[in-house]
Design a protein around this motif. Structure first.
Motif, short mmCIF file in Angstrom:
data_model
loop_
_atom_site.label_atom_id
_atom_site.label_comp_id
_atom_site.label_asym_id
_atom_site.label_seq_id
_atom_site.Cartn_x
_atom_site.Cartn_y
_atom_site.Cartn_z
N ALA A 1 12.97 7.61 0.86
CA ALA A 1 14.24 7.12 1.40
C ALA A 1 14.18 5.62 1.65
O ALA A 1 15.15 4.88 1.36
CB ALA A 1 14.58 7.86 2.69
N ASP A 2 13.06 5.13 2.18
CA ASP A 2 12.90 3.70 2.44
C ASP A 2 12.90 2.92 1.14
O ASP A 2 13.54 1.86 1.03
CB ASP A 2 11.60 3.47 3.20
N ILE A 3 12.21 3.43 0.12
CA ILE A 3 12.17 2.75 -1.18
C ILE A 3 13.57 2.70 -1.78
O ILE A 3 13.99 1.67 -2.33
CB ILE A 3 11.20 3.48 -2.13
N PHE B 1 7.24 6.35 -7.11
CA PHE B 1 6.76 5.17 -6.39
C PHE B 1 6.26 5.51 -4.98
O PHE B 1 5.39 4.83 -4.45
CB PHE B 1 7.87 4.13 -6.27
N ALA B 2 6.82 6.54 -4.36
CA ALA B 2 6.55 6.84 -2.95
C ALA B 2 5.16 7.42 -2.77
O ALA B 2 4.87 8.52 -3.24
CB ALA B 2 7.61 7.80 -2.41
N LEU B 3 4.29 6.70 -2.07
CA LEU B 3 2.94 7.18 -1.80
C LEU B 3 2.78 7.71 -0.39
O LEU B 3 1.79 8.38 -0.09
CB LEU B 3 1.92 6.04 -2.01
N ALA C 1 3.69 3.89 -15.13
CA ALA C 1 2.58 4.81 -15.43
C ALA C 1 2.83 6.09 -14.63
O ALA C 1 2.25 6.30 -13.56
CB ALA C 1 1.24 4.18 -15.06
N LEU C 2 3.70 6.94 -15.15
CA LEU C 2 4.09 8.16 -14.44
C LEU C 2 2.95 9.18 -14.47
O LEU C 2 2.30 9.37 -15.50
CB LEU C 2 5.35 8.76 -15.07
N ASP C 3 2.73 9.82 -13.32
CA ASP C 3 1.62 10.78 -13.21
C ASP C 3 2.08 12.23 -13.23
O ASP C 3 1.31 13.13 -12.93
CB ASP C 3 0.81 10.52 -11.93
N SER C 4 3.34 12.46 -13.56
CA SER C 4 3.84 13.83 -13.71
C SER C 4 3.75 14.24 -15.17
O SER C 4 3.86 13.39 -16.07
CB SER C 4 5.28 13.93 -13.21
N ASP D 1 0.81 -1.22 0.00
CA ASP D 1 0.00 0.00 0.00
C ASP D 1 0.85 1.27 0.00
O ASP D 1 0.32 2.36 -0.26
CB ASP D 1 -0.93 0.01 1.21
N SER D 2 2.14 1.15 0.32
CA SER D 2 2.99 2.34 0.40
C SER D 2 3.66 2.69 -0.92
O SER D 2 4.41 3.67 -0.99
CB SER D 2 4.06 2.13 1.48
#
Length: 431
Positions: free
Chosen positions: A200-202, A193-195, A258-261, A59-60
């Motif tokens: 940093a964790d990713i 990817f970071a939601l 699927a980039l959203d920028s 989920d993250s």
């Protein structure tokens, strides 16, 4: 007779409600006996996964994280296997194992190789640094293609002793582009990817995944190098086969994204579809339509009309305008854009955007969409400035609102890639 009660305590592990899992059940009986039920395998397995997947997974992270990482790990694995073959060839060419080779000679050759790569990396950053994250998919592919070329040069170096220095320096130069482009695009993808503000964790977990792939690849590469020793045909067949797989895996990896920028091409695709249908595409839909290969490869093979964004230049340098273009520039400033933070200048089928030095991200997005609208109207024999301004007044706010509802981050048009801006003011003189 008193009623006997049992106290049951469950132990859960994890720092997020989306990741909590039960690790033990503790039962307290009336006779003060404690029974523990622990699933040791699940606990060990979860701890193992914690080293490789971000906290709160899945989920993250975005839905395209898993398929991208799978293909990215496979392409990395093939890279490390081939690295053993190319390094073996490079060391052989330098003279490792030969009595005639000198330490100072080998050191100097290695120094020239590394120096060329360092200089190449600096020059590549100078000319393309601001363009890397706006076209992360394309540069990701280009980076790995350049890495393939660099390893190919290392493998060729023993075959041409007289040109050894030139070949290895060319390979090092190629790999220097890879280091810069790969690092920059990886940073952009990590942010995507970071939601949960967990970039940093990713990034850390991606490092663990890469380390594991490296260790497996090195082991397989050592085995392959040992099997193919003294067999040039087997070495070349293995190298070329792994290179083909590497390119395929990279293509599949970037196609998963699927980039959203918003970048220039995605903005062009979205606007064209909105003009035709009044609807806005979602990031997943646009990802299947945008090009991931370098423009020169797609333009030669495509027989369709030239994409709108290729006729727009964002961030025009005013001092490069000639006399006629400067006259058009001044006329536009006074007639059409006296309240805007940008100016549009049309010439030779290209719409150039002059950005005001005080413009915001919203102003830059508006200016770019306005330029795309003007390009779209060029085939019609009307005043593009008036027609495009009319379209902006009627539809722009609705277009931007639908972009946000569809999941697009409209504040990320990458305005930092604009290095030339201008300042103008209109002073009315009275007689």
């Amino acid at each position: 007779m008193s009623k006997q009660q049992q106290l049951i305590i469950e132990e859960w592990n994890g720092s997020s409600s989306t990741k909590l899992f039960k690790t033990a059940t503790i039962t307290f009986s009336p006779s003060l006996q404690i029974q523990r039920s622990v699933n040791g395998f699940n606990h060990v397995w979860r701890r193992f996964l914690d080293a490789f997947v971000p906290e709160g997974f899945p989920d993250s992270v975005t839905p395209d994280y898993v398929p991208f990482q799978v293909w990215d790990s496979l392409q990395g694995l093939s890279t490390y296997i081939r690295t053993m073959l190319s390094t073996q060839a490079l060391l052989s060419a330098i003279g490792v194992g030969e009595k005639s080779a000198t330490i100072i000679g080998a050191t100097f050759q290695w120094f020239l190789r590394d120096l060329t790569g360092m200089i190449g990396g600096i020059l590549f950053t100078l000319y393309q640094g601001s363009n890397l994250d706006s076209n992360a998919k394309m540069w990701r592919l280009v980076a790995d293609l350049m890495n393939d070329l660099g390893m190919l040069m290392d493998l060729l170096s023993p075959l041409f002793p007289s040109a050894f220095i030139f070949i290895v320096c060319l390979g090092s130069l190629s790999r220097s582009f890879t280091g810069v482009a790969s690092g920059a695009t990886r940073a952009a993808l990590t942010q995507h990817f970071a939601l949960q503000n967990n970039a940093a964790d990713i990034s850390a977990k991606e490092g663990s995944q890469e380390t594991m792939a490296t260790m497996i690849g090195m082991a397989l590469g050592m085995l392959l190098a040992r099997i193919t020793t003294e067999n040039p045909l087997a070495i070349w067949f293995s190298f070329l086969s792994l290179t083909v797989f590497h390119m395929y895996a990279n293509y599949k990896a970037v196609r998963c994204l699927a980039l959203d920028s918003l970048n220039f091409e995605r903005s062009s695709i979205l606007l064209q579809h909105f003009v035709e249908s009044g609807q806005v595409l979602h990031p997943k839909q646009v990802s299947t339509m945008e090009n991931v290969l370098p423009l020169w490869t797609t333009l030669k093979s495509s027989k369709t009309a030239k994409p709108l964004h290729l006729n727009v230049k964002l961030g025009l340098r005013v001092s490069t305008l000639d006399r006629l273009e400067m006259a058009n520039f001044l006329n536009s400033a006074g007639s059409f854009y006296n309240k805007a933070k940008y100016l549009l200048v049309e010439g030779k089928g290209i719409v150039s955007v002059v950005v005001h030095k005080d413009s915001t991200g919203a102003d830059i997005l508006r200016s770019y969409i306005h330029a795309l609208v003007m390009v779209n109207l060029m085939d019609e024999k009307r005043c593009q400035h008036l027609e495009s301004q009319s379209w902006m007044d009627k539809h722009y706010e609705s277009f931007v609102q639908k972009l946000r509802l569809a999941g697009w981050k409209t504040e990320r048009l990458l305005s930092h890639s604009i290095i030339w801006k201008a300042h103008w003011s209109l002073d009315e003189k009275t007689d």
